[in-house]
Design a protein around this motif. Structure first.
Motif, short mmCIF file in Angstrom:
data_model
loop_
_atom_site.label_atom_id
_atom_site.label_comp_id
_atom_site.label_asym_id
_atom_site.label_seq_id
_atom_site.Cartn_x
_atom_site.Cartn_y
_atom_site.Cartn_z
N ILE A 5 0.98 -1.14 0.06
CA ILE A 5 -0.07 0.04 -0.05
C ILE A 5 0.88 1.37 -0.13
O ILE A 5 1.48 1.52 1.01
N ASP A 15 -8.11 6.08 2.30
CA ASP A 15 -7.67 5.20 0.87
C ASP A 15 -6.65 4.13 1.54
O ASP A 15 -6.69 2.90 0.89
N SER A 16 -5.89 4.30 2.21
CA SER A 16 -4.76 3.33 2.71
C SER A 16 -5.43 2.32 3.65
O SER A 16 -4.98 1.10 3.51
N ALA A 19 -8.15 -0.16 2.52
CA ALA A 19 -7.56 -1.18 1.63
C ALA A 19 -6.82 -2.24 2.45
O ALA A 19 -6.85 -3.29 2.35
N LEU A 66 -0.78 -0.88 -4.64
CA LEU A 66 -1.99 -0.03 -4.56
C LEU A 66 -1.63 1.56 -4.34
O LEU A 66 -0.94 1.52 -2.98
N GLY A 68 -2.32 5.14 -3.02
CA GLY A 68 -3.40 5.88 -2.36
C GLY A 68 -3.25 7.10 -2.80
O GLY A 68 -2.64 7.64 -3.76
N SER A 69 -4.14 8.12 -2.20
CA SER A 69 -4.06 9.66 -2.66
C SER A 69 -3.43 10.26 -1.50
O SER A 69 -3.23 9.87 -0.53
N GLN A 98 -6.07 4.93 -6.33
CA GLN A 98 -7.11 5.58 -6.02
C GLN A 98 -7.04 6.99 -6.17
O GLN A 98 -5.87 7.54 -5.75
N CYS A 150 -12.95 8.51 -1.55
CA CYS A 150 -12.32 7.95 -0.68
C CYS A 150 -12.78 6.54 -0.07
O CYS A 150 -12.08 5.47 0.22
N SER A 153 -11.99 2.67 -1.73
CA SER A 153 -10.82 1.80 -1.44
C SER A 153 -11.20 0.47 -1.35
O SER A 153 -10.55 -0.50 -1.70
N GLN A 154 -12.68 0.15 -1.05
CA GLN A 154 -13.19 -1.14 -0.71
C GLN A 154 -13.12 -1.76 -1.96
O GLN A 154 -13.08 -3.26 -2.21
N LEU A 156 -11.11 -1.55 -4.71
CA LEU A 156 -9.72 -2.09 -4.90
C LEU A 156 -9.23 -3.30 -4.08
O LEU A 156 -8.64 -3.99 -4.68
#
Length: 187
Positions: A5, A15-16, A19, A66, A68-69, A98, A150, A153-154, A156
């Protein structure tokens, strides 16, 4: 299974952490989900400081990456020295981004012809980069996926589980994480 991540200073916790939380439901299969960053500690957009579990180079050996933002994504996208440390290969890795993470995926050449989802703030930057942005919370093509918003993330995390261990495990993971009395709708 190594899962990175990837976060930077100014990261969005939702986001992080969402996930990571969902992906960590698959520990019985030996999954190793690690918060990864270029520095030993990172500060979120809301001032939360966390310790990175892996250095930036972990993404190069991870099976899944992955993005994140982050608040500072446009600055990160211009940092060629930092980005040169990332050697990702969508033929061997699942790669998702994301929100503003989709901009970094573009800069790294990962969105070749793949329409992207992103958040409303990042959307103009991604469009300006030449990427087609679609108005959906999630889109995947092959080993590349993007999500916008936001709480997306689920999607992904569920995509990763579905791709690697199947529908039943993906449904079980999202069932566990979803709100009581809304589990059927989430699945």
């Amino acid at each position: 299974m190594k899962i990175a991540i990837l976060i930077f200073d100014g990261f969005n916790e939702l986001d992080s952490f969402i996930a990571a939380g969902i992906l960590n439901r698959i520990k019985e299969r030996g999954w190793d989900v690690q918060i990864t960053s270029p520095s030993p500690s990172v500060v979120s957009m809301n001032g939360v400081t966390i310790m990175s579990q892996q250095s930036l180079e972990f993404v190069n050996i991870a099976d899944v990456v992955l993005f994140g933002s982050e608040l500072l994504t446009r600055d990160i996208a211009k940092d060629s020295h930092l980005l040169s440390r990332l050697n990702l290969d969508p033929s061997k890795q699942l790669i998702g981004g994301q929100c503003s993470g989709t901009l970094l995926m573009f800069v790294l050449g990962l969105l070749n012809g793949v329409a992207a989802c992103t958040d409303l703030t990042t959307k103009p930057w991604v469009i300006k980069s030449g990427v087609e942005v679609i108005n959906k919370p999630f889109n995947a093509q092959g080993n590349i996926a993007t999500a916008g918003g936001c709480l997306a993330s689920q999607y992904l995390a569920t995509w990763v589980i579905y791709k690697l261990v199947g529908k039943q495990q993906a449904e079980a993971a999202i069932h566990y994480a979803s709100p009581v009395s809304e589990k059927v709708q989430y699945i």
